[in-house]
Design an enzyme around this catalytic site. Structure first.
Site, short mmCIF file in Angstrom:
data_model
loop_
_atom_site.label_atom_id
_atom_site.label_comp_id
_atom_site.label_asym_id
_atom_site.label_seq_id
_atom_site.Cartn_x
_atom_site.Cartn_y
_atom_site.Cartn_z
N GLY A 471 2.33 21.58 16.66
CA GLY A 471 2.92 20.25 16.76
C GLY A 471 4.43 20.30 16.77
CB THR A 472 6.67 23.03 15.78
OG1 THR A 472 5.85 24.01 16.43
CG2 THR A 472 6.28 22.99 14.32
CB ALA A 514 11.28 29.12 17.24
NE ARG A 631 21.39 30.60 22.16
CZ ARG A 631 21.34 31.35 23.26
NH1 ARG A 631 20.21 31.84 23.67
NH2 ARG A 631 22.44 31.62 23.90
CD GLN A 641 9.13 20.87 13.47
OE1 GLN A 641 8.71 21.39 12.45
NE2 GLN A 641 8.39 20.06 14.19
CD GLU A 708 7.80 27.32 6.68
OE1 GLU A 708 8.27 28.35 7.15
OE2 GLU A 708 6.81 27.29 5.95
MO1 MOS Z 1 3.92 27.37 7.30
S1 MOS Z 1 3.62 26.73 5.36
O1 MOS Z 1 4.12 29.10 7.04
O2 MOS Z 1 2.65 26.95 8.28
#
Ligand code: MOS
Length: 742
Positions: A471-472, A514, A631, A641, A708
């Site tokens: 979903g990212t 990524a 980058r 995100q 994250e």
């Molecule tokens: Mo993430 S908590 O490593 O999907």
């Protein structure tokens, strides 16, 4: 090289998602599909003495009811159930034996012609237990907690201590000692855990498994081992995910049960868990943390001590390095850590967005705020006085660290200079206003990965890898990177992922995909460029006849000299004239670490809260999150995100808490209505800033990953703002109004 990298390109899969063309695990259809419904245990610990499925089996449309006494064979060793990211211990095996390890454990699976029939029949399964005493309260178990790992022994255990922290703390001019609590929290992505298993019909029982997972190859290996199937007989697909956040890193039990059912009835089977059933599984471990900080009156640190007790199950030891962030971030000669595990009769805890970072840094950054108060220093000023340009745990320089820019630009954008240091000194009508801030830090990891590119003579490239897009925006950044490195327009690149038969990928997690997949694309694109140059050189009177590989790039559909753009050959011409229909390259990329640098992302978070003085209602009216993460590949998806991380941080600070009834050993708020998360009305002004951070050490493209870092520091900044507004320090999350008014 950068027509697309770094731009706010819209999601290449956006149209498919909003039109419903994008299919999710529970949506794939196939002939003769049967449906499963799970029966779960009502006790937290003990044994099943009897399961009576006779009434359920009599329901018209029920095909079978599977239990530990009636099911196809499954592997009998722990190692067969160890997935790529399993912790130490003995993994849970669904429907394996009569043992009950947690309330809500799957104990029977009804398979029927329709999902409604399966669900109804599941309600008729009668179970008798021999119940044993359970324990689900971390506070009751804290004295029994055992060390997670030797300091410095593994990457998830506490780091090695340095200096003499106890002595330095005792001798410090100013001391802070506080205990902080983060409750159990659940990721509960919008998409339910689901698997659709297609029985491929031939004698060997070949299966295609559409599974909601962050790692198709992880699930594929797990299923092969658990059911003793040949690798070629199991294909796992996860083309789209409605959110993962760590909940899909390990194979979830519905995948195993759906396969078990398909093998039992030799038909295709779909199993979708209920929201309630999802709440039983993996969660952010509750955490009791104690932090001691010793400082000089001038605002430098002499001692950091960080102890944590976190929750795991009775059968596995899940832990992450909660305490290590404290000693990493700030300059301090003496540091020491202890991390213990409290074993409870719950399912094993698991990774949940920024595991260890979100919770460990929460405690550290609240403690730093309390130290600033004790020192009568501005909280940002204290961070600057303690700033370190080296990783304090490993004593290494960073490959890049633009945290000072985050502090400066975040503070400017937020208006931190307008803060009156006195608590309860700022008001807006009947609301008290508070400003708080915190630092964020997370790892910049990268993992070995393999990417295949097939370039056709019509100028179209297919890029494939077994990674997932949770979903990212992985489809989109992969398309951008490939388009730039192959010199093609965005719509001449197709990306295929989420299929276990594609080239090797780790699970998508840890914010590492990524960087990993982008550099993987670069490696394979280099091989394509080499082949194209070879063909271009063979053209009659080739303008690139004497060009070396590193002198040419691919741009605008051409192989072109970097020094003289007039020396170029069209990619299509080179392939046609060379009678080559397609160029296929598949290359692996690894990221050897010579150990000379630390790799991290950083952030500075600033929050404004307004607190109703009479009612204690807290609103987070503004957040500025300034992030340094190498980058940025796509400013639009990266901003999303970080924004999502901030919203989650608001939830962590003010709303989220999984409540366990310790008498029953059962989670009592297993719905999104009762497990509170921020809604639109809770989310106000969020500003995301990416500061420039050039990094030519970490990897060729200078990428770190942003999945994250966005949540880290947010809960602390809000908690610190609440203190500043009210003069009341609440160290137990979530900060609900009853705690504020108490
Ligand atoms: Mo993430 S908590 O490593 O999907």
């Amino acid at each position: 090289m950068s027509s697309y990298i770094g731009t706010p390109a819209s999601r290449v899969d956006g149209r498919a998602k909003v039109t419903g063309a994008a299919k999710y695990a529970g949506e794939f259809n196939t002939n003769g599909l049967a449906y499963g419904s799970v029966v779960t245990s009502s006790i937290a610990r003990g044994r099943i003495t009897r399961i009576d499925a006779s009434q359920a089996k009599r329901v018209d449309g029920v095909i079978d009811v599977l239990t530990h006494e009636h099911r196809p064979p499954m592997a009998s060793t722990d190692s067969a159930y160890k997935d790529d990211v399993a912790p130490e211990g003995s993994p849970f095996r669904p429907l394996y034996d009569d043992r009950i390890r947690f309330s809500g454990q799957p104990i029977a699976l009804v398979v029927a012609e329709e999902p409604e029939i399966a669900r109804f029949a599941a309600s008729l399964v009668r179970v008798e237990y021999d119940e044993e005493a359970h324990i689900t309260d971390v506070y009751r178990q804290r004295d029994e907690a055992v060390a997670s790992a030797e300091p410095g022994k593994d990457i998830f255990g506490p780091p090695r201590p340095r200096g003499a922290a106890d002595e330095a703390f005792a001798a410090a001019e100013v001391r802070h000692d506080g205990e902080y609590y983060v409750p159990i929290e659940h990721h509960n992505p919008m998409e339910l855990y689901a698997s659709t298993v297609r029985w491929e019909g031939d004698g060997d029982g070949k299966l295609t498994v559409y599974d909601k997972t962050q790692g198709v190859q992880n699930v594929q290996r797990y299923l092969c081992a658990a059911f003793d199937m040949k690798p070629d007989d199991v294909r796992v697909m996860s083309p789209f995910m409605g959110g993962g956040f760590g909940s899909g890193l390990r194979p979830q039990y519905q995948a195993a049960l759906a396969v078990l059912a398909a093998r039992a009835i030799k038909r295709s089977v779909r199993l979708v868990l209920t929201r309630h059933q999802m709440y039983v599984l993996g969660y952010r471990p509750a955490m009791i943390q104690r932090i001691k900080l010793g400082a000089k009156a001038g605002g430098t640190l002499d001692a950091i001590m960080h102890d944590a007790v976190t929750v795991t199950s009775q059968y596995e030891q899940y832990y992450r390095q909660e305490t290590g962030w404290s000693g990493l971030l700030y300059k301090c000669a003496n540091a020491k850590y202890a991390h213990k595990l409290a074993r409870l009769d719950l399912a094993t805890s698991c990774d949940m967005r920024c595991p260890s970072g979100a919770s460990g840094v929460y405690a550290l950054e609240c403690a730093m705020d309390e130290l600033a108060v004790a020192l009568k220093l501005d909280p940002l000023d204290l961070r600057l006085r303690c700033y370190s340009d080296r990783d304090q745990n490993a004593d290494l320089p960073y490959s890049s660290k633009a945290l000072l820019d985050c502090y400066r630009r975040g503070a400017e954008a937020f208006g931190w200079g307008r803060r009156n240091p006195e608590p309860r000194s700022m008001r807006d009508g009947r609301e008290l206003v508070g400003f708080g801030m915190a630092t964020g830090v997370w790892d910049a990891m990268q993992m070995p990965i393999t990417v295949r590119i097939v370039l056709s003579a019509n100028g179209h490239a297919d890029v494939s890898c077994a990674t997932s897009d949770i979903g990212t925006g992985t489809y989109t950044i992969m398309t951008q990177v490939a388009a730039d490195l192959l010199g093609l327009p965005l719509d001449s690149v197709s990306v295929k992922i989420g299929d276990s038969t594609l080239p090797q990928s780790p699970v998508e997690g840890g914010s590492w995909i990524a960087a990993s997949v982008s550099n993987g694309i670069a490696t394979t694109a280099d091989a394509i460029r080499k082949e194209l140059l070879r063909l271009a050189k063979r053209m009659p009177n080739s303008p690139l006849a004497d060009a070396a590989l590193d002198e040419v790039k691919l741009a605008d559909g051409k192989v072109v000299s970097k020094r003289d753009a007039s020396r170029a050959v069209s990619i299509i011409d080179a392939m046609r004239r060379g009678s080559v229909d397609r160029i296929e390259q598949e290359k692996s990329t690894s990221f050897p670490d010579d150990g000379s640098h630390a790799h991290n992302t950083h952030s500075a978070v600033f929050a404004e809260v307004k607190v109703d003085e009479q009612l204690g209602v807290i609103r987070v009216t503004r957040v500025v999150n300034a992030v340094a993460a190498g980058r940025i590949l796509n400013t639009k998806t990266a901003t999303s995100q970080i924004m999502g991380g901030v919203v989650w941080g608001i939830g962590m600070a003010l709303h989220e808490e999984t409540l366990v009834d310790h008498n029953l050993g059962r989670i009592m708020n297993p719905t999104i209505a009762e497990y509170h998360v921020p809604v639109h009305a809770d989310v106000h002004d969020i500003k995301v800033i990416f500061v420039d951070e050039h990094d030519d050490i970490i990897n060729p493209l200078g990428i770190k990953g942003v999945g994250e870092i966005g949540i880290v520091g947010v809960a602390a900044a809000i908690a610190n703002a609440v203190y500043h507004a009210t003069g009341k320090r609440v160290r137990d999350l979530p900060i609900t109004l009853d705690k504020l008014l108490r």
